[in-house]
Design a protein around this motif. Structure first.
Motif: not given
Lengths: 372, 130
Positions: B43, B75, B77-79, B83
């Motif tokens: 990440l 970038a 988001r959702g990792t 979501a």
């Protein structure tokens, strides 16, 4: 860039881009892009070849969609939220019990044939999404998942995945998709409504071998000049339809095994098709350890083995369903990638083969752009 | 990038940080904390980050941390948080002060040592050979 090709390779640990001139002899290799991530698919817009989309995911960090606007030199993440419309409900699990519909990953990206900002995504658990803003947002086309048979769909070993999207070039409202292990479906209204197109498929050992749904379709191919003629590689059997999928007939013919994953149509010869047989549903490697692509010039039934330049002993790789493609140069190029990390090209429609690269991570997908 | 973190001001109305104070404004307006966060390698690469970062959070909770990361690094988001399920991804764990915070309620207050900047908030991905 002058005439040439750009090969988009998705692997278990990143994406690679292979480029060459029209001779397809000398290759430049770029990558890995997104190292360490599973890249299920990389695909380019036929309208704007510099517009590329990539499905990037891992079980740690979930799903990302990457977009390039310069032919893969640089990338930026776009939208990655895939929300099922309404109450997602349940499909069938392996043991026949109800199982919630859950998003896992994007298996396949299919850009529109007419608009570079429109792209379709086939996902697991099976559903079809569309973006009309170059990947920033994704909206489900729920008519497919909410089909009356949806609750009966159950996953194959790889998951309940929508892995194939074929768009009719004469009418983009018409599409055919395939789901493992629900079967093939067709829309004639841009994805609003769908119907199963599995008549003639036979899945041995199933409670209902010729059911309306429940077939493990591996891949479907179509030649743009004959949109009503479809070719299918199924979990066993190579099939052909001459009526847009309304019915299918088996064309496995003299193949050494009719189990395999990809199927490809020659870009200039609508009746010439390619498959790569593997031994069985458990032994996912070429029969006898010989890597052989099979070509039929009669639309099936009569097949010839293509071996020149391919390993003919001790070869136990597999070629996954999205890992075969072709270019549209006058001497058509056929390409495939293996789970052993090789990407092969034939610059002469399959007569001879050479490895572009030998040692990539396991190849998940191959697409080819013809550049001019 | 590592911010210089120091102890918070004892005057809740302070808007200008006193010498050695963290960013901590009047509760009548908005309150933020500046904490230290270490992300896992993939990440950091995704977000183009080197090493530990300093992060301004509006809520002193793990949810506040994720919200702030998503805002500052789109970038990501959702990792970290699914979501759709609005839950921590199962192969992600959160640690601080020698404790596993992964199963703490997302809106519970972070340890003071994290909020003070004395300790880092660690986001760790499951170790795997695959």
């Amino acid at each position: 860039m002058s005439d040439g090709v750009r090969v988009l390779v998705g692997t278990r640990k990143g994406a690679f881009i292979l480029t060459s001139g029209a001779e397809r002899q000398e290759w430049d290799v770029s990558g890995p892009f997104f190292p360490g991530w599973e890249i299920y698919h990389v695909n380019g817009s036929p309208v704007n070849p510099d517009r590329l989309y990539a499905s990037q995911s891992t079980s740690w960090f979930g799903q990302l969609i990457q977009r390039s606007d310069d032919g893969g030199k640089t990338w930026a993440p776009v939208g990655n939220e895939f929300h099922y419309a309404g109450d997602a409900g349940n499909h069938q699990w392996y043991d026949g019990t109800p199982h919630p519909w859950e998003f896992a990953r994007v298996w396949h990206l299919e850009p529109s044939l007419s608009c570079p900002d429109t792209v379709y995504a086939g996902v697991e658990d099976a559903a079809l999404f569309r973006s009309t803003d170059a990947g920033q947002t994704w909206v489900e086309l729920p008519g497919l998942r909410t089909h009356t048979t949806g609750m009966e769909w159950s996953p194959g070993a790889g998951g309940l995945c929508l892995h194939t999207i074929v768009i009719d070039p004469t009418d983009e409202e018409k599409m055919v998709i395939a789901i493992s292990a629900a079967g093939a479906f067709r829309t004639d209204d841009g994805g609003e409504t769908w119907k199963p197109i599995n008549k003639g498929l036979w899945s041995e050992g199933f409670p209902v071998p010729d059911g309306e749904v429940g077939h493990c379709v591996h891949n479907i191919a179509m030649h743009p000049k004959n949109p009503d003629v479809l070719f299918m590689q199924k979990h066993w059997d190579v099939m052909r339809s001459d009526n847009g999928g309304a019915s299918w007939t088996e064309v496995s013919g003299n193949l050494p095994s009719d189990f395999g994953f990809p199927i490809e149509v020659h870009p200039h010869e609508p009746e010439t098709i390619y498959v790569v047989p593997i031994k069985s549903d458990s032994e996912h490697f070429p029969p006898d350890g010989k890597l052989r692509v099979y070509r039929s010039r009669t639309g099936g039934n009569d097949w010839e083995a293509l071996t020149n330049g391919l390993p003919q002993e001790h070869c136990y790789v597999n070629i996954l369903r999205d890992a075969m493609a072709s270019d549209t140069l006058p001497s058509a190029g056929i390409y495939f990638g293996t789970t052993g990390g090789q990407v092969y090209v034939s610059p002469d429609s399959g007569d001879t083969w050479q490895a572009i690269v030998h040692d990539l991570p396991a190849v998940l997908s191959v697409e080819v752009q013809t550049l001019s | 990038m590592i911010a210089i973190i120091s102890s918070p001001s004892t005057d809740p109305t302070t808007t200008e940080p006193a010498s050695g104070a963290s960013t901590h404004t009047s509760p009548a307006t908005s309150t933020t904390w500046t904490i230290r966060v270490l992300l896992p390698g993939p990440l950091r690469a995704l977000a183009h980050i080197d090493g530990e970062i300093s992060l301004d959070i509006a809520a002193p909770s793990q949810r506040g941390v994720i919200d702030a990361l998503d805002a500052q690094f789109p970038a990501l988001r959702g990792t970290l948080r699914d979501a759709i399920k609005d839950r921590r991804r199962p192969k992600i764990r959160f640690y601080a002060c020698g404790r596993d915070l992964s199963h703490v309620e997302p809106d519970d207050r972070l340890p003071d040592a994290v909020l003070d900047g004395a300790e880092s908030y660690l986001i760790v991905g499951a170790i795997s050979g695959g």
